[in-house]
Design a protein around this motif. Structure first.
Motif, PDB file in Angstrom:
ATOM      1  N   ALA A 102      12.371 -18.087  67.844  1.00  0.00           N
ATOM      2  CA  ALA A 102      11.607 -17.238  66.934  1.00  0.00           C
ATOM      3  C   ALA A 102      11.924 -17.591  65.485  1.00  0.00           C
ATOM      4  O   ALA A 102      11.096 -17.392  64.589  1.00  0.00           O
ATOM      5  CB  ALA A 102      11.929 -15.768  67.204  1.00  0.00           C
ATOM      6  N   GLY A 103      13.115 -18.145  65.244  1.00  0.00           N
ATOM      7  CA  GLY A 103      13.519 -18.488  63.886  1.00  0.00           C
ATOM      8  C   GLY A 103      12.857 -19.736  63.322  1.00  0.00           C
ATOM      9  O   GLY A 103      12.659 -19.834  62.109  1.00  0.00           O
ATOM     10  N   ASN A 104      12.520 -20.689  64.191  1.00  0.00           N
ATOM     11  CA  ASN A 104      11.922 -21.935  63.671  1.00  0.00           C
ATOM     12  C   ASN A 104      10.480 -22.149  64.123  1.00  0.00           C
ATOM     13  O   ASN A 104       9.890 -23.193  63.849  1.00  0.00           O
ATOM     14  CB  ASN A 104      12.771 -23.152  64.070  1.00  0.00           C
ATOM     15  N   LYS A 105       9.903 -21.177  64.788  1.00  0.00           N
ATOM     16  CA  LYS A 105       8.573 -21.358  65.379  1.00  0.00           C
ATOM     17  C   LYS A 105       7.491 -21.648  64.343  1.00  0.00           C
ATOM     18  O   LYS A 105       6.598 -22.471  64.584  1.00  0.00           O
ATOM     19  CB  LYS A 105       8.184 -20.132  66.210  1.00  0.00           C
ATOM     20  N   HIS A 106       7.543 -20.981  63.204  1.00  0.00           N
ATOM     21  CA  HIS A 106       6.478 -21.164  62.214  1.00  0.00           C
ATOM     22  C   HIS A 106       6.536 -22.555  61.585  1.00  0.00           C
ATOM     23  O   HIS A 106       5.495 -23.210  61.401  1.00  0.00           O
ATOM     24  CB  HIS A 106       6.579 -20.082  61.133  1.00  0.00           C
ATOM     25  N   VAL A 107       7.740 -23.023  61.275  1.00  0.00           N
ATOM     26  CA  VAL A 107       7.882 -24.361  60.704  1.00  0.00           C
ATOM     27  C   VAL A 107       7.514 -25.411  61.748  1.00  0.00           C
ATOM     28  O   VAL A 107       6.847 -26.409  61.444  1.00  0.00           O
ATOM     29  CB  VAL A 107       9.321 -24.580  60.194  1.00  0.00           C
ATOM     30  N   ALA A 108       7.945 -25.184  63.007  1.00  0.00           N
ATOM     31  CA  ALA A 108       7.621 -26.127  64.080  1.00  0.00           C
ATOM     32  C   ALA A 108       6.116 -26.185  64.319  1.00  0.00           C
ATOM     33  O   ALA A 108       5.547 -27.268  64.518  1.00  0.00           O
ATOM     34  CB  ALA A 108       8.348 -25.725  65.359  1.00  0.00           C
ATOM     35  N   LEU A 109       5.467 -25.042  64.309  1.00  0.00           N
ATOM     36  CA  LEU A 109       4.020 -24.999  64.501  1.00  0.00           C
ATOM     37  C   LEU A 109       3.296 -25.695  63.352  1.00  0.00           C
ATOM     38  O   LEU A 109       2.356 -26.470  63.577  1.00  0.00           O
ATOM     39  CB  LEU A 109       3.554 -23.545  64.608  1.00  0.00           C
ATOM     40  N   GLU A 110       3.738 -25.434  62.147  1.00  0.00           N
ATOM     41  CA  GLU A 110       3.127 -26.078  60.988  1.00  0.00           C
ATOM     42  C   GLU A 110       3.249 -27.599  61.092  1.00  0.00           C
ATOM     43  O   GLU A 110       2.282 -28.328  60.839  1.00  0.00           O
ATOM     44  CB  GLU A 110       3.804 -25.585  59.714  1.00  0.00           C
ATOM     45  N   ARG A 111       4.430 -28.074  61.478  1.00  0.00           N
ATOM     46  CA  ARG A 111       4.643 -29.519  61.590  1.00  0.00           C
ATOM     47  C   ARG A 111       3.819 -30.110  62.731  1.00  0.00           C
ATOM     48  O   ARG A 111       3.246 -31.197  62.590  1.00  0.00           O
ATOM     49  CB  ARG A 111       6.130 -29.802  61.817  1.00  0.00           C
ATOM     50  N   MET A 112       3.735 -29.404  63.860  1.00  0.00           N
ATOM     51  CA  MET A 112       2.939 -29.886  64.987  1.00  0.00           C
ATOM     52  C   MET A 112       1.469 -29.984  64.593  1.00  0.00           C
ATOM     53  O   MET A 112       0.778 -30.954  64.941  1.00  0.00           O
ATOM     54  CB  MET A 112       3.101 -28.963  66.197  1.00  0.00           C
ATOM     55  N   ASN A 113       0.982 -29.013  63.860  1.00  0.00           N
ATOM     56  CA  ASN A 113      -0.404 -29.051  63.400  1.00  0.00           C
ATOM     57  C   ASN A 113      -0.647 -30.225  62.459  1.00  0.00           C
ATOM     58  O   ASN A 113      -1.684 -30.904  62.539  1.00  0.00           O
ATOM     59  CB  ASN A 113      -0.762 -27.746  62.693  1.00  0.00           C
ATOM     60  N   LYS A 134       8.451 -15.515  72.882  1.00  0.00           N
ATOM     61  CA  LYS A 134       8.042 -14.993  71.586  1.00  0.00           C
ATOM     62  C   LYS A 134       7.737 -16.139  70.627  1.00  0.00           C
ATOM     63  O   LYS A 134       6.831 -16.037  69.794  1.00  0.00           O
ATOM     64  CB  LYS A 134       9.131 -14.091  71.010  1.00  0.00           C
ATOM     65  N   ALA A 135       8.487 -17.208  70.732  1.00  0.00           N
ATOM     66  CA  ALA A 135       8.219 -18.382  69.899  1.00  0.00           C
ATOM     67  C   ALA A 135       6.948 -19.088  70.355  1.00  0.00           C
ATOM     68  O   ALA A 135       6.149 -19.561  69.542  1.00  0.00           O
ATOM     69  CB  ALA A 135       9.413 -19.336  69.944  1.00  0.00           C
ATOM     70  N   LEU A 136       6.755 -19.163  71.656  1.00  0.00           N
ATOM     71  CA  LEU A 136       5.570 -19.827  72.204  1.00  0.00           C
ATOM     72  C   LEU A 136       4.280 -19.083  71.861  1.00  0.00           C
ATOM     73  O   LEU A 136       3.216 -19.692  71.754  1.00  0.00           O
ATOM     74  CB  LEU A 136       5.704 -19.943  73.727  1.00  0.00           C
ATOM     75  N   GLU A 137       4.380 -17.782  71.689  1.00  0.00           N
ATOM     76  CA  GLU A 137       3.186 -16.983  71.412  1.00  0.00           C
ATOM     77  C   GLU A 137       2.456 -17.487  70.168  1.00  0.00           C
ATOM     78  O   GLU A 137       1.216 -17.504  70.121  1.00  0.00           O
ATOM     79  CB  GLU A 137       3.568 -15.516  71.237  1.00  0.00           C
ATOM     80  N   ALA A 138       3.212 -17.925  69.166  1.00  0.00           N
ATOM     81  CA  ALA A 138       2.576 -18.433  67.939  1.00  0.00           C
ATOM     82  C   ALA A 138       1.752 -19.681  68.236  1.00  0.00           C
ATOM     83  O   ALA A 138       0.645 -19.848  67.704  1.00  0.00           O
ATOM     84  CB  ALA A 138       3.662 -18.752  66.903  1.00  0.00           C
ATOM     85  N   PHE A 139       2.250 -20.561  69.096  1.00  0.00           N
ATOM     86  CA  PHE A 139       1.510 -21.766  69.478  1.00  0.00           C
ATOM     87  C   PHE A 139       0.280 -21.397  70.312  1.00  0.00           C
ATOM     88  O   PHE A 139      -0.787 -21.997  70.154  1.00  0.00           O
ATOM     89  CB  PHE A 139       2.425 -22.706  70.268  1.00  0.00           C
ATOM     90  N   THR A 140       0.442 -20.432  71.212  1.00  0.00           N
ATOM     91  CA  THR A 140      -0.687 -19.993  72.036  1.00  0.00           C
ATOM     92  C   THR A 140      -1.825 -19.465  71.159  1.00  0.00           C
ATOM     93  O   THR A 140      -2.993 -19.826  71.347  1.00  0.00           O
ATOM     94  CB  THR A 140      -0.242 -18.895  73.020  1.00  0.00           C
ATOM     95  N   GLN A 141      -1.473 -18.640  70.209  1.00  0.00           N
ATOM     96  CA  GLN A 141      -2.481 -18.053  69.330  1.00  0.00           C
ATOM     97  C   GLN A 141      -3.173 -19.111  68.469  1.00  0.00           C
ATOM     98  O   GLN A 141      -4.304 -18.915  68.035  1.00  0.00           O
ATOM     99  CB  GLN A 141      -1.830 -16.991  68.435  1.00  0.00           C
ATOM    100  N   ASP A 142      -2.498 -20.217  68.251  1.00  0.00           N
ATOM    101  CA  ASP A 142      -3.070 -21.294  67.431  1.00  0.00           C
ATOM    102  C   ASP A 142      -3.861 -22.296  68.270  1.00  0.00           C
ATOM    103  O   ASP A 142      -4.306 -23.325  67.750  1.00  0.00           O
ATOM    104  CB  ASP A 142      -1.952 -22.025  66.672  1.00  0.00           C
ATOM    105  N   GLY A 143      -4.016 -22.021  69.564  1.00  0.00           N
ATOM    106  CA  GLY A 143      -4.880 -22.851  70.390  1.00  0.00           C
ATOM    107  C   GLY A 143      -4.196 -23.868  71.272  1.00  0.00           C
ATOM    108  O   GLY A 143      -4.869 -24.668  71.936  1.00  0.00           O
ATOM    109  N   TYR A 144      -2.862 -23.852  71.327  1.00  0.00           N
ATOM    110  CA  TYR A 144      -2.138 -24.780  72.191  1.00  0.00           C
ATOM    111  C   TYR A 144      -1.966 -24.198  73.594  1.00  0.00           C
ATOM    112  O   TYR A 144      -1.944 -22.978  73.782  1.00  0.00           O
ATOM    113  CB  TYR A 144      -0.747 -25.080  71.615  1.00  0.00           C
ATOM    114  N   TYR A 145      -1.863 -25.096  74.564  1.00  0.00           N
ATOM    115  CA  TYR A 145      -1.526 -24.720  75.943  1.00  0.00           C
ATOM    116  C   TYR A 145      -0.004 -24.656  76.002  1.00  0.00           C
ATOM    117  O   TYR A 145       0.682 -25.636  75.741  1.00  0.00           O
ATOM    118  CB  TYR A 145      -2.070 -25.766  76.912  1.00  0.00           C
TER     119      TYR A 145
END
Length: 242
Positions: A102-113, A134-145
């Motif tokens: 949950a602590g690095n999910k936003h930065v990781a998602l931004e970089r993956m995008n 909880k960390a994966l939820e951010a990726f799910t909401q952004d359209g990732y499987y």
């Protein structure tokens, strides 16, 4: 003489079964993927048989997805090298992000995008796996499987009540609809199939089985026939495994 005929018959039967197994290798590329493809050399070596692969990642503080199984080890290999190769191919990638939180999910998602956009890798070509829903939820909401990584001990090492508690926890995660799938070691397959009772996708790995061993096993045939089980990772070390 009867004994000799019996032995010959058994040997011929086993040879026929083995031949059938060899003949089926490579016939299920959409379901049987390569486990732990953590070097480019292994990717090149195995790509014709395994267009779809699993890769272990550590997300570093410098925003790099480092291809390695262990946080304390680095081979200075970036996920970018894989994306550069895969953008020219049709394969898919299962990305096991070992330290996604949950602590690095936003930065990781931004970089993956940033990387998927730069290399033009469609999100539906990726499975993002982690141990924190909880960390994966951010990726799910952004359209990732996405897939929640099950870390329980083997069912044989747990009491019946403990197994029931594990299944109940997985049911709760599935009901939240925050991930696309649940991924787990093959030894949890029977308990999850019998107890989960949810329509969520399932992913698994038989990390001690080659594709041939998997195809020749009864549980392997069962898994191949299971429409809920979308991917099975198998072990093929080759010459460049790490």
């Amino acid at each position: 003489m009867k004994t000799i005929h019996l032995v010959v018959g058994i040997v011929l039967t086993l040879m026929c079964i083995l031949f059938m197994g060899f003949r089926e290798i490579g016939r299920y590329p959409d379901k049987i993927w390569l486990h732990r493809c953590n070097s480019m050399e292994k990717l090149y070596e195995k790509h014709l048989i395994y267009p779809n692969i699993e890769v272990d990642l550590i997300f570093r503080e410098n925003r790099k997805f480092d291809v390695t199984h262990d946080a304390d080890t680095s081979f200075n290999l970036s996920l970018a090298s894989y994306f550069s190769f895969m953008k020219k191919e049709k394969g898919k990638m299962w990305l096991d992000i070992k330290n996604l939180t949950a602590g690095n999910k936003h930065v990781a998602l931004e970089r993956m995008n940033e990387m998927t956009e730069y290399f033009r890798i469609a999100k539906d070509r990726l499975i993002i796996e982690g141990k924190d829903w909880k960390a994966l939820e951010a990726f799910t909401q952004d359209g990732y499987y996405t897939s929640y990584y099950v870390t329980y001990d083997e069912p044989d090492d747990l009491s019946e009540e403990e197994v029931d508690d594990c299944i109940e926890e997985l049911q709760e995660i599935a009901d939240k609809e925050v991930v696309s799938a649940i991924s787990f070691p093959g030894y949890w397959y029977t308990e999850i199939k019998e107890g989960l009772n949810r329509s969520i996708d399932l992913l698994t790995w038989k990390h001690r089985s080659s594709q041939l061993q998997f195809l020749l096993s009864s549980v392997g045939r069962e898994m191949l026939a299971d429409p809920q089980l979308k991917v099975v990772l198998v072990k093929e070390k080759g010459r460049f495994h790490r």
